[in-house]
Design a protein around this motif. Sequence first.
Motif, PDB file in Angstrom:
ATOM      1  N   ALA A 163       0.187  -5.164  -5.774  1.00  9.74           N
ATOM      2  CA  ALA A 163       1.626  -5.057  -6.014  1.00  9.74           C
ATOM      3  C   ALA A 163       1.918  -4.055  -7.124  1.00  9.74           C
ATOM      4  O   ALA A 163       2.862  -3.259  -7.024  1.00  9.74           O
ATOM      5  CB  ALA A 163       2.197  -6.423  -6.377  1.00  9.74           C
ATOM      6  N   LYS A 164       1.106  -4.057  -8.178  1.00  6.61           N
ATOM      7  CA  LYS A 164       1.303  -3.108  -9.266  1.00  6.61           C
ATOM      8  C   LYS A 164       1.093  -1.679  -8.772  1.00  6.61           C
ATOM      9  O   LYS A 164       1.841  -0.771  -9.108  1.00  6.61           O
ATOM     10  CB  LYS A 164       0.348  -3.410 -10.416  1.00  6.61           C
ATOM     11  CG  LYS A 164       0.522  -2.487 -11.587  1.00  6.61           C
ATOM     12  CD  LYS A 164      -0.458  -2.795 -12.702  1.00  6.61           C
ATOM     13  CE  LYS A 164      -0.275  -1.800 -13.839  1.00  6.61           C
ATOM     14  NZ  LYS A 164      -1.263  -2.002 -14.885  1.00  6.61           N
ATOM     15  N   GLY A 165       0.066  -1.471  -7.955  1.00  6.61           N
ATOM     16  CA  GLY A 165      -0.202  -0.144  -7.420  1.00  6.61           C
ATOM     17  C   GLY A 165       0.926   0.368  -6.548  1.00  6.61           C
ATOM     18  O   GLY A 165       1.321   1.530  -6.638  1.00  6.61           O
ATOM     19  N   VAL A 166       1.473  -0.507  -5.710  1.00  8.18           N
ATOM     20  CA  VAL A 166       2.592  -0.119  -4.845  1.00  8.18           C
ATOM     21  C   VAL A 166       3.829   0.174  -5.694  1.00  8.18           C
ATOM     22  O   VAL A 166       4.527   1.167  -5.473  1.00  8.18           O
ATOM     23  CB  VAL A 166       2.888  -1.224  -3.801  1.00  8.18           C
ATOM     24  CG1 VAL A 166       4.183  -0.950  -3.067  1.00  8.18           C
ATOM     25  CG2 VAL A 166       1.732  -1.339  -2.825  1.00  8.18           C
ATOM     26  N   ALA A 167       4.077  -0.658  -6.696  1.00  4.74           N
ATOM     27  CA  ALA A 167       5.258  -0.488  -7.540  1.00  4.74           C
ATOM     28  C   ALA A 167       5.176   0.783  -8.380  1.00  4.74           C
ATOM     29  O   ALA A 167       6.157   1.502  -8.531  1.00  4.74           O
ATOM     30  CB  ALA A 167       5.432  -1.700  -8.442  1.00  4.74           C
ATOM     31  N   THR A 168       4.007   1.084  -8.920  1.00  3.81           N
ATOM     32  CA  THR A 168       3.892   2.249  -9.797  1.00  3.81           C
ATOM     33  C   THR A 168       3.783   3.558  -9.024  1.00  3.81           C
ATOM     34  O   THR A 168       4.217   4.593  -9.516  1.00  3.81           O
ATOM     35  CB  THR A 168       2.684   2.114 -10.744  1.00  3.81           C
ATOM     36  OG1 THR A 168       1.497   1.941  -9.973  1.00  3.81           O
ATOM     37  CG2 THR A 168       2.868   0.948 -11.686  1.00  3.81           C
ATOM     38  N   SER A 169       3.205   3.527  -7.824  1.00  3.30           N
ATOM     39  CA  SER A 169       3.042   4.769  -7.071  1.00  3.30           C
ATOM     40  C   SER A 169       4.290   5.134  -6.274  1.00  3.30           C
ATOM     41  O   SER A 169       4.505   6.299  -5.962  1.00  3.30           O
ATOM     42  CB  SER A 169       1.853   4.667  -6.117  1.00  3.30           C
ATOM     43  OG  SER A 169       2.145   3.792  -5.046  1.00  3.30           O
ATOM     44  N   GLY A 170       5.065   4.131  -5.898  1.00  8.87           N
ATOM     45  CA  GLY A 170       6.243   4.388  -5.083  1.00  8.87           C
ATOM     46  C   GLY A 170       5.909   4.608  -3.619  1.00  8.87           C
ATOM     47  O   GLY A 170       6.779   4.909  -2.817  1.00  8.87           O
ATOM     48  N   GLN A 171       4.647   4.459  -3.264  1.00 12.19           N
ATOM     49  CA  GLN A 171       4.220   4.625  -1.872  1.00 12.19           C
ATOM     50  C   GLN A 171       4.260   3.270  -1.161  1.00 12.19           C
ATOM     51  O   GLN A 171       4.013   2.238  -1.782  1.00 12.19           O
ATOM     52  CB  GLN A 171       2.784   5.166  -1.822  1.00 12.19           C
ATOM     53  CG  GLN A 171       2.623   6.527  -2.449  1.00 12.19           C
ATOM     54  CD  GLN A 171       3.344   7.598  -1.662  1.00 12.19           C
ATOM     55  OE1 GLN A 171       3.315   7.602  -0.445  1.00 12.19           O
ATOM     56  NE2 GLN A 171       4.000   8.493  -2.380  1.00 12.19           N
ATOM     57  N   PRO A 172       4.547   3.254   0.136  1.00  8.92           N
ATOM     58  CA  PRO A 172       4.550   1.977   0.860  1.00  8.92           C
ATOM     59  C   PRO A 172       3.141   1.409   0.989  1.00  8.92           C
ATOM     60  O   PRO A 172       2.150   2.143   0.948  1.00  8.92           O
ATOM     61  CB  PRO A 172       5.109   2.349   2.237  1.00  8.92           C
ATOM     62  CG  PRO A 172       4.879   3.800   2.371  1.00  8.92           C
ATOM     63  CD  PRO A 172       4.900   4.374   0.987  1.00  8.92           C
ATOM     64  N   TYR A 173       3.058   0.103   1.131  1.00 11.13           N
ATOM     65  CA  TYR A 173       1.778  -0.582   1.285  1.00 11.13           C
ATOM     66  C   TYR A 173       1.177  -0.254   2.645  1.00 11.13           C
ATOM     67  O   TYR A 173       1.848  -0.320   3.665  1.00 11.13           O
ATOM     68  CB  TYR A 173       1.978  -2.092   1.149  1.00 11.13           C
ATOM     69  CG  TYR A 173       0.725  -2.895   1.396  1.00 11.13           C
ATOM     70  CD1 TYR A 173      -0.330  -2.840   0.515  1.00 11.13           C
ATOM     71  CD2 TYR A 173       0.612  -3.697   2.523  1.00 11.13           C
ATOM     72  CE1 TYR A 173      -1.479  -3.568   0.741  1.00 11.13           C
ATOM     73  CE2 TYR A 173      -0.527  -4.433   2.754  1.00 11.13           C
ATOM     74  CZ  TYR A 173      -1.575  -4.371   1.858  1.00 11.13           C
ATOM     75  OH  TYR A 173      -2.715  -5.083   2.083  1.00 11.13           O
ATOM     76  N   LYS A 174      -0.084   0.123   2.642  1.00 10.66           N
ATOM     77  CA  LYS A 174      -0.797   0.412   3.895  1.00 10.66           C
ATOM     78  C   LYS A 174      -1.876  -0.640   4.064  1.00 10.66           C
ATOM     79  O   LYS A 174      -2.834  -0.694   3.302  1.00 10.66           O
ATOM     80  CB  LYS A 174      -1.416   1.804   3.844  1.00 10.66           C
ATOM     81  CG  LYS A 174      -0.394   2.907   3.724  1.00 10.66           C
ATOM     82  CD  LYS A 174      -1.055   4.248   3.611  1.00 10.66           C
ATOM     83  CE  LYS A 174      -0.018   5.324   3.360  1.00 10.66           C
ATOM     84  NZ  LYS A 174      -0.632   6.604   3.068  1.00 10.66           N
ATOM     85  N   GLU A 175      -1.725  -1.463   5.089  1.00  9.13           N
ATOM     86  CA  GLU A 175      -2.610  -2.606   5.270  1.00  9.13           C
ATOM     87  C   GLU A 175      -4.062  -2.200   5.515  1.00  9.13           C
ATOM     88  O   GLU A 175      -4.983  -2.824   5.026  1.00  9.13           O
ATOM     89  CB  GLU A 175      -2.112  -3.455   6.430  1.00  9.13           C
ATOM     90  CG  GLU A 175      -2.819  -4.768   6.548  1.00  9.13           C
ATOM     91  CD  GLU A 175      -2.158  -5.666   7.572  1.00  9.13           C
ATOM     92  OE1 GLU A 175      -2.884  -6.476   8.168  1.00  9.13           O
ATOM     93  OE2 GLU A 175      -0.941  -5.557   7.765  1.00  9.13           O
ATOM     94  N   ASP A 176      -4.288  -1.126   6.257  1.00  7.55           N
ATOM     95  CA  ASP A 176      -5.644  -0.737   6.609  1.00  7.55           C
ATOM     96  C   ASP A 176      -6.186   0.407   5.746  1.00  7.55           C
ATOM     97  O   ASP A 176      -7.149   1.062   6.109  1.00  7.55           O
ATOM     98  CB  ASP A 176      -5.730  -0.373   8.079  1.00  7.55           C
ATOM     99  CG  ASP A 176      -4.750   0.715   8.471  1.00  7.55           C
ATOM    100  OD1 ASP A 176      -3.862   1.040   7.670  1.00  7.55           O
ATOM    101  OD2 ASP A 176      -4.878   1.240   9.586  1.00  7.55           O
ATOM    102  N   TYR A 177      -5.590   0.639   4.571  1.00  7.53           N
ATOM    103  CA  TYR A 177      -6.002   1.732   3.689  1.00  7.53           C
ATOM    104  C   TYR A 177      -7.464   1.590   3.265  1.00  7.53           C
ATOM    105  O   TYR A 177      -8.236   2.537   3.362  1.00  7.53           O
ATOM    106  CB  TYR A 177      -5.100   1.761   2.453  1.00  7.53           C
ATOM    107  CG  TYR A 177      -5.498   2.795   1.431  1.00  7.53           C
ATOM    108  CD1 TYR A 177      -5.147   4.126   1.619  1.00  7.53           C
ATOM    109  CD2 TYR A 177      -6.224   2.456   0.300  1.00  7.53           C
ATOM    110  CE1 TYR A 177      -5.507   5.096   0.690  1.00  7.53           C
ATOM    111  CE2 TYR A 177      -6.590   3.417  -0.632  1.00  7.53           C
ATOM    112  CZ  TYR A 177      -6.233   4.723  -0.430  1.00  7.53           C
ATOM    113  OH  TYR A 177      -6.592   5.675  -1.329  1.00  7.53           O
TER     114      TYR A 177
END
Length: 55
Positions: free
Chosen positions: A3-17
């Motif tokens: 959640a922190k990574g998604v919030a700080t990067s501004g990129q959408p969450y990618k489930e299969d990243y």
Amino acid sequence: MIAKGVATSGQPYKEDYLKNKQNEKGLKAERFSLGMTEQHINKQPGSGLRIEMPG
């Protein structure tokens, strides 16, 4: 952490990243064991690379 990574990067969450990254690492390791480096993969014949010779 996710959640922190998604919030700080501004990129959408990618489930299969993570799965994709692991597959890429596996391919790189396999190529390395075969003696293929990134330079071999990225260098295509006839790509316009020309070396000027003096004279």
